[in-house]
Design a protein around this motif. Structure first.
Motif, PDB file in Angstrom:
ATOM      1  N   ARG A 128      -3.311  23.061   6.747  1.00  0.00           N
ATOM      2  CA  ARG A 128      -2.289  23.251   5.734  1.00  0.00           C
ATOM      3  C   ARG A 128      -0.877  22.875   6.165  1.00  0.00           C
ATOM      4  O   ARG A 128      -0.597  22.662   7.321  1.00  0.00           O
ATOM      5  CB  ARG A 128      -2.287  24.709   5.251  1.00  0.00           C
ATOM      6  N   HIS A 174      -1.658  20.608  11.862  1.00  0.00           N
ATOM      7  CA  HIS A 174      -1.013  19.673  10.939  1.00  0.00           C
ATOM      8  C   HIS A 174      -0.564  18.403  11.675  1.00  0.00           C
ATOM      9  O   HIS A 174      -0.852  17.279  11.259  1.00  0.00           O
ATOM     10  CB  HIS A 174       0.190  20.385  10.308  1.00  0.00           C
ATOM     11  N   HIS A 223      -1.758  14.340  11.681  1.00  0.00           N
ATOM     12  CA  HIS A 223      -0.929  13.129  11.587  1.00  0.00           C
ATOM     13  C   HIS A 223      -1.241  12.176  12.733  1.00  0.00           C
ATOM     14  O   HIS A 223      -1.295  10.963  12.552  1.00  0.00           O
ATOM     15  CB  HIS A 223       0.567  13.471  11.642  1.00  0.00           C
ATOM     16  N   ASN A 240      -2.804  11.608   6.168  1.00  0.00           N
ATOM     17  CA  ASN A 240      -1.601  11.875   5.381  1.00  0.00           C
ATOM     18  C   ASN A 240      -1.693  13.312   4.841  1.00  0.00           C
ATOM     19  O   ASN A 240      -2.666  14.019   5.100  1.00  0.00           O
ATOM     20  CB  ASN A 240      -1.438  10.845   4.265  1.00  0.00           C
ATOM     21  N   HIS A 241      -0.695  13.731   4.089  1.00  0.00           N
ATOM     22  CA  HIS A 241      -0.685  15.124   3.646  1.00  0.00           C
ATOM     23  C   HIS A 241      -1.842  15.467   2.714  1.00  0.00           C
ATOM     24  O   HIS A 241      -2.343  16.583   2.740  1.00  0.00           O
ATOM     25  CB  HIS A 241       0.668  15.486   3.026  1.00  0.00           C
ATOM     26  N   ASP A 242      -2.294  14.498   1.909  1.00  0.00           N
ATOM     27  CA  ASP A 242      -3.455  14.757   1.042  1.00  0.00           C
ATOM     28  C   ASP A 242      -4.694  15.035   1.879  1.00  0.00           C
ATOM     29  O   ASP A 242      -5.452  15.960   1.603  1.00  0.00           O
ATOM     30  CB  ASP A 242      -3.743  13.547   0.138  1.00  0.00           C
ATOM     31  N   ASP A 243      -4.888  14.204   2.910  1.00  0.00           N
ATOM     32  CA  ASP A 243      -6.053  14.391   3.792  1.00  0.00           C
ATOM     33  C   ASP A 243      -5.977  15.756   4.467  1.00  0.00           C
ATOM     34  O   ASP A 243      -6.972  16.463   4.578  1.00  0.00           O
ATOM     35  CB  ASP A 243      -6.058  13.343   4.924  1.00  0.00           C
ATOM     36  N   GLU A 276      -4.468  18.397   3.521  1.00  0.00           N
ATOM     37  CA  GLU A 276      -4.735  19.427   2.512  1.00  0.00           C
ATOM     38  C   GLU A 276      -6.249  19.626   2.340  1.00  0.00           C
ATOM     39  O   GLU A 276      -6.745  20.746   2.355  1.00  0.00           O
ATOM     40  CB  GLU A 276      -4.116  18.968   1.182  1.00  0.00           C
ATOM     41  N   LYS A 277      -6.951  18.518   2.210  1.00  0.00           N
ATOM     42  CA  LYS A 277      -8.396  18.569   1.949  1.00  0.00           C
ATOM     43  C   LYS A 277      -9.166  19.189   3.097  1.00  0.00           C
ATOM     44  O   LYS A 277     -10.217  19.783   2.896  1.00  0.00           O
ATOM     45  CB  LYS A 277      -8.951  17.170   1.695  1.00  0.00           C
TER      46      LYS A 277
END
Ligand SMILES: [Zn+2]
Length: 123
Positions: free
Chosen positions: A122, A103, A107, A112-115, A117-118
């Motif tokens: 996680r 994670h 960064h 970002n968190h969407d990326d 996630e994809k």
């Protein structure tokens, strides 16, 4: 619930997690002198920037290839006790450390968190 290991053991688990990162990406992190540090918990400074007990780790510094305005080296900090708190077994701890490392590396690479996630990196 909390699963504790020694600082040495935690470091070994974190090192394994780094090994799981594709070599091409790791080479870029090395070339950039990205530091991975382990702290037991949040320092007074961290708390001043909103790092509380739910934060398992964080990335500090500018994203890859941009100058760090703070002048501090870019680093990923893993908060050992915060991570341990959510784990009941060794296997869960290993998973959680891997997730946290990936994670924060996400960064570092500007995701970002969407990326994140994809790409299945996680939380
Ligand atoms: Zn994040």
């Amino acid at each position: 619930m909390a699963y504790h290991v020694s600082a040495d053991e935690f470091e070994r688990i974190a090192a394994d997690a780094l090994e799981s990162i594709p070599p091409a990406l790791r080479a870029r992190m090395d070339a950039d002198n990205l530091l991975i540090t382990i702290q037991e918990g949040a320092t007074a400074d961290d708390r001043g920037t909103g790092i509380d007990e739910r934060v398992l780790g964080y990335f500090q510094g500018a994203t890859e290839s941009t100058f760090s305005a703070s002048g501090y080296p870019k680093r990923i900090v893993l908060l050992q006790h915060h991570i341990e708190r959510w784990c009941r077994t060794y296997a869960e701890l290993v998973d959680q450390v891997h997730d946290t490392v990936l994670h924060e590396v996400g960064h570092y690479f500007g995701m970002n968190h969407d990326d994140i996630e994809k790409t299945r990196l996680r939380h």
